[in-house]
Scaffold this motif. Structure first.
Motif, mmCIF file in Angstrom:
data_model
loop_
_atom_site.group_PDB
_atom_site.id
_atom_site.type_symbol
_atom_site.label_atom_id
_atom_site.label_comp_id
_atom_site.label_asym_id
_atom_site.label_seq_id
_atom_site.Cartn_x
_atom_site.Cartn_y
_atom_site.Cartn_z
ATOM 1 N N VAL A 122 56.621 97.150 -66.201
ATOM 2 C CA VAL A 122 56.930 96.925 -64.786
ATOM 3 C C VAL A 122 55.671 96.833 -63.937
ATOM 4 O O VAL A 122 55.529 95.914 -63.112
ATOM 5 C CB VAL A 122 57.874 98.027 -64.253
ATOM 6 C CG1 VAL A 122 57.917 98.005 -62.729
ATOM 7 C CG2 VAL A 122 59.281 97.826 -64.791
ATOM 8 N N GLU A 123 54.764 97.775 -64.089
ATOM 9 C CA GLU A 123 53.582 97.776 -63.217
ATOM 10 C C GLU A 123 52.722 96.541 -63.439
ATOM 11 O O GLU A 123 52.186 95.963 -62.492
ATOM 12 C CB GLU A 123 52.772 99.066 -63.426
ATOM 13 C CG GLU A 123 53.490 100.329 -62.970
ATOM 14 C CD GLU A 123 53.964 100.269 -61.523
ATOM 15 O OE1 GLU A 123 53.286 99.619 -60.697
ATOM 16 O OE2 GLU A 123 55.015 100.864 -61.219
ATOM 17 N N ALA A 124 52.576 96.120 -64.684
ATOM 18 C CA ALA A 124 51.808 94.909 -64.964
ATOM 19 C C ALA A 124 52.518 93.677 -64.419
ATOM 20 O O ALA A 124 51.879 92.758 -63.892
ATOM 21 C CB ALA A 124 51.587 94.769 -66.473
ATOM 22 N N PHE A 125 53.837 93.656 -64.552
ATOM 23 C CA PHE A 125 54.641 92.555 -64.011
ATOM 24 C C PHE A 125 54.444 92.446 -62.499
ATOM 25 O O PHE A 125 54.162 91.358 -61.960
ATOM 26 C CB PHE A 125 56.108 92.802 -64.359
ATOM 27 C CG PHE A 125 57.080 91.833 -63.761
ATOM 28 C CD1 PHE A 125 57.188 90.538 -64.243
ATOM 29 C CD2 PHE A 125 57.914 92.227 -62.725
ATOM 30 C CE1 PHE A 125 58.109 89.642 -63.700
ATOM 31 C CE2 PHE A 125 58.837 91.353 -62.170
ATOM 32 C CZ PHE A 125 58.936 90.051 -62.655
ATOM 33 N N LEU A 126 54.548 93.576 -61.805
ATOM 34 C CA LEU A 126 54.386 93.568 -60.348
ATOM 35 C C LEU A 126 52.968 93.191 -59.938
ATOM 36 O O LEU A 126 52.763 92.482 -58.951
ATOM 37 C CB LEU A 126 54.763 94.935 -59.777
ATOM 38 C CG LEU A 126 56.242 95.327 -59.881
ATOM 39 C CD1 LEU A 126 56.455 96.745 -59.374
ATOM 40 C CD2 LEU A 126 57.120 94.346 -59.108
ATOM 41 N N ALA A 127 51.994 93.661 -60.697
ATOM 42 C CA ALA A 127 50.609 93.316 -60.382
ATOM 43 C C ALA A 127 50.369 91.822 -60.549
ATOM 44 O O ALA A 127 49.642 91.204 -59.748
ATOM 45 C CB ALA A 127 49.663 94.113 -61.273
ATOM 46 N N SER A 128 50.962 91.220 -61.568
ATOM 47 C CA SER A 128 50.811 89.783 -61.782
ATOM 48 C C SER A 128 51.474 88.992 -60.664
ATOM 49 O O SER A 128 50.941 87.974 -60.201
ATOM 50 C CB SER A 128 51.407 89.393 -63.143
ATOM 51 O OG SER A 128 50.701 90.004 -64.195
ATOM 52 N N LEU A 129 52.644 89.458 -60.209
ATOM 53 C CA LEU A 129 53.292 88.804 -59.068
ATOM 54 C C LEU A 129 52.427 88.923 -57.829
ATOM 55 O O LEU A 129 52.224 87.938 -57.090
ATOM 56 C CB LEU A 129 54.667 89.432 -58.798
ATOM 57 C CG LEU A 129 55.763 89.329 -59.856
ATOM 58 C CD1 LEU A 129 57.086 89.828 -59.272
ATOM 59 C CD2 LEU A 129 55.922 87.914 -60.365
ATOM 60 N N ALA A 130 51.924 90.123 -57.580
ATOM 61 C CA ALA A 130 51.122 90.356 -56.374
ATOM 62 C C ALA A 130 49.872 89.493 -56.363
ATOM 63 O O ALA A 130 49.419 89.039 -55.298
ATOM 64 C CB ALA A 130 50.752 91.833 -56.278
ATOM 65 N N ALA A 131 49.296 89.250 -57.539
ATOM 66 C CA ALA A 131 48.095 88.411 -57.612
ATOM 67 C C ALA A 131 48.374 86.992 -57.145
ATOM 68 O O ALA A 131 47.453 86.276 -56.732
ATOM 69 C CB ALA A 131 47.569 88.403 -59.048
ATOM 70 N N GLU A 132 49.646 86.603 -57.188
ATOM 71 C CA GLU A 132 50.031 85.274 -56.715
ATOM 72 C C GLU A 132 50.796 85.341 -55.398
ATOM 73 O O GLU A 132 51.445 84.375 -54.990
ATOM 74 C CB GLU A 132 50.849 84.559 -57.785
ATOM 75 C CG GLU A 132 50.064 84.305 -59.065
ATOM 76 C CD GLU A 132 50.633 83.186 -59.885
ATOM 77 O OE1 GLU A 132 50.954 82.117 -59.318
ATOM 78 O OE2 GLU A 132 50.768 83.371 -61.105
ATOM 79 N N GLY A 133 50.741 86.506 -54.727
ATOM 80 C CA GLY A 133 51.284 86.600 -53.387
ATOM 81 C C GLY A 133 52.745 86.959 -53.283
ATOM 82 O O GLY A 133 53.336 86.841 -52.207
#
Length: 349
Positions: free
Chosen positions: A297-308
C-alpha cells in the motif's frame, strides 16, 4: 509536476469565491455572549434544515460528536456504537477521556447496526453493569465505504431506543451525502435521532466547522460542554458565514461527487488485481483492495503521489479515494490513467 488530483478526503476542499466574500463581509459579535448574528443565523438554519429545535456551531465534527456524547452520557456509562465507527477509531479515545464513558462495539452490516443486536446489548439494571446511556449511528459510514444507513434500519433502531428509553446520536458528518443518495431530505434521517452532528467542511466546502442540532434544552447543556472543550468562540461569524452558504448552495451538487465516485470505481474495477465492491459505492467514497496487484500500500500510494494523485491507506491492502468539488471529471480520468500505469509497472515495497 502536473496539477495534483487530491482524493485523500473531501476535507481538502477549498471554500468557494462566494464563501470567501461572505467571510470578509460577515456581520459579527461575541458569540460567547450570544451576540454574533451570523452564528445565530447558521445555527437556526441548520436546526430548521434538520427539523430540530436548536443548533450549536462547533469547530469540527469530532468536537460536535464529543460535546453530544458528553451531554448524553456520564462517567461509568456506556455508548453503543458500530464496531468501526468514527467515534471509536478516529477521535482519540475522547469518549473515555472527556465523558468518562466506554464504547460497546457492535459489528454492523455495511455500517448499519443490527437492531436486534443493539437490543441485546442494552444493559439490564445490575450493580455489575454500566448504564446504557446512548446509541450512536454514523451516516454515511466512513469505514464501510461511504455507505448510506437505510431509513428502515434507523426506524427499527428508533423503536429499540424508545422501548428501552435510550437516546440516539447521529454522527452525520456526511449526512447530506446520504440524503442525496437516498433521494430524501436530510431531515428524514435526522428525525430518527435525538441529536445530529453535520459537517460543513467536507463535501459542502466550508473551510471549518460543524453544527450539532437537537432539543433546545439539550443544546443549552451542550453549549457548556463546548465551552469546557475550548470551543467558546468570539467573532465567529467570519467562519459561520461560509457555513450558511454550505447549507444553502452546496447540498444538491453532492450528486456530482457521487457520479464521479461511481465513474472512478467502475474504472478501477477494470484494473487487473484491484477489487472494488461496487455495491458499497453509494456516495463519494471508494474503497479498493489492491492485494491482487502484489503492491504494498505505501509504495502504491507513493507511486501515485509521484504522479500527482493522492489517496489514503485504509488498511494493510485497502486504499480509500474520496471525490469532492475540487476534482472534476478530467481529474478522475487522469487518476485512473495513473493508477493503471502504476499497477502495470508493478512497483513493490
Amino acid at each position: 509536476m502536473p496539477e495534483r488530483v487530491d482524493l485523500r478526503s473531501d476535507t481538502v476542499t477549498k471554500p468557494t469565491d462566494a464563501m470567501r466574500r461572505a467571510m470578509a463581509e460577515a456581520e459579527v459579535g461575541d458569540d460567547v455572549y450570544g451576540e454574533d448574528p451570523t452564528v445565530r443565523r447558521l445555527e437556526e438554519l441548520a436546526a430548521e434544515t434538520l427539523g430540530k429545535e436548536a443548533g450549536l456551531f462547533v469547530t469540527s465534527g469530532t468536537q460536535g460528536n464529543q460535546v453530544a456524547i458528553a451531554t448524553h452520557a456520564g462517567r461509568g456509562e456506556e455508548v453503543i456504537a458500530e464496531a468501526e465507527s468514527h467515534i471509536f477509531l478516529y477521535e482519540a479515545a475522547a469518549v473515555s477521556a472527556i465523558a468518562g464513558a466506554q464504547i460497546r462495539q457492535i459489528p454492523g452490516v455495511a455500517g448499519a447496526l443490527p437492531p436486534e443486536a443493539v437490543a441485546a446489548a442494552i444493559r439490564e439494571p445490575n450493580v455489575h453493569h454500566p448504564r446504557t446511556a446512548l446509541i450512536e449511528v454514523e451516516n454515511t459510514h466512513n469505514r464501510a465505504g461511504g455507505t448510506v444507513i437505510p431509513l428502515d434500519n434507523l426506524r427499527r433502531l428508533r423503536e429499540v431506543a424508545d422501548r428501552f428509553g435510550v437516546p440516539i446520536h447521529m454522527d452525520g458528518a456526511r449526512l447530506f451525502n446520504a440524503a442525496i443518495a437516498a433521494g430524501v431530505s436530510a431531515a428524514e434521517f435526522a428525525r430518527l435521532a435525538d441529536t445530529v452532528q453535520v459537517c460543513l467542511s467536507k463535501g459542502l466546502c466550508a473551510p471549518v466547522g460543524s453544527v450539532l442540532v437537537g432539543p433546545r434544552d439539550f443544546i443549552e447543556r451542550a453549549r457548556q460542554w463546548r465551552k469546557r472543550l475550548g470551543g467558546g468562540m468570539r467573532q465567529a461569524g467570519v467562519i459561520a458565514a461560509p457555513g450558511i452558504l454550505a447549507l444553502t448552495t452546496m447540498v444538491e451538487r453532492l450528486a456530482e461527487d457521487h457520479e464521479h465516485a461511481r465513474m472512478l470505481a467502475e474504472g478501477l474495477a477494470e484494473v487487473p488485481g484491484i477489487r472494488v465492491d461496487l455495491g458499497r459505492v453509494q456516495t463519494n467514497i471508494v474503497l479498493v483492495d489492491i492485494a491482487g496487484t502484489g503492491l504494498a500500500v505505501e509504495a502504491f500510494l507513493a507511486s501515485l503521489a509521484a504522479e500527482g494523485v493522492l489517496a489514503s491507506a485504509f488498511g494493510p491492502t485497502l486504499v480509500r479515494f474520496v471525490t469532492h468539488r475540487d476534482v472534476d471529471r478530467e481529474g478522475i480520468l487522469r487518476a485512473l490513467s495513473v493508477i493503471s500505469r502504476v499497477v502495470k509497472g508493478g512497483v513493490t515495497a
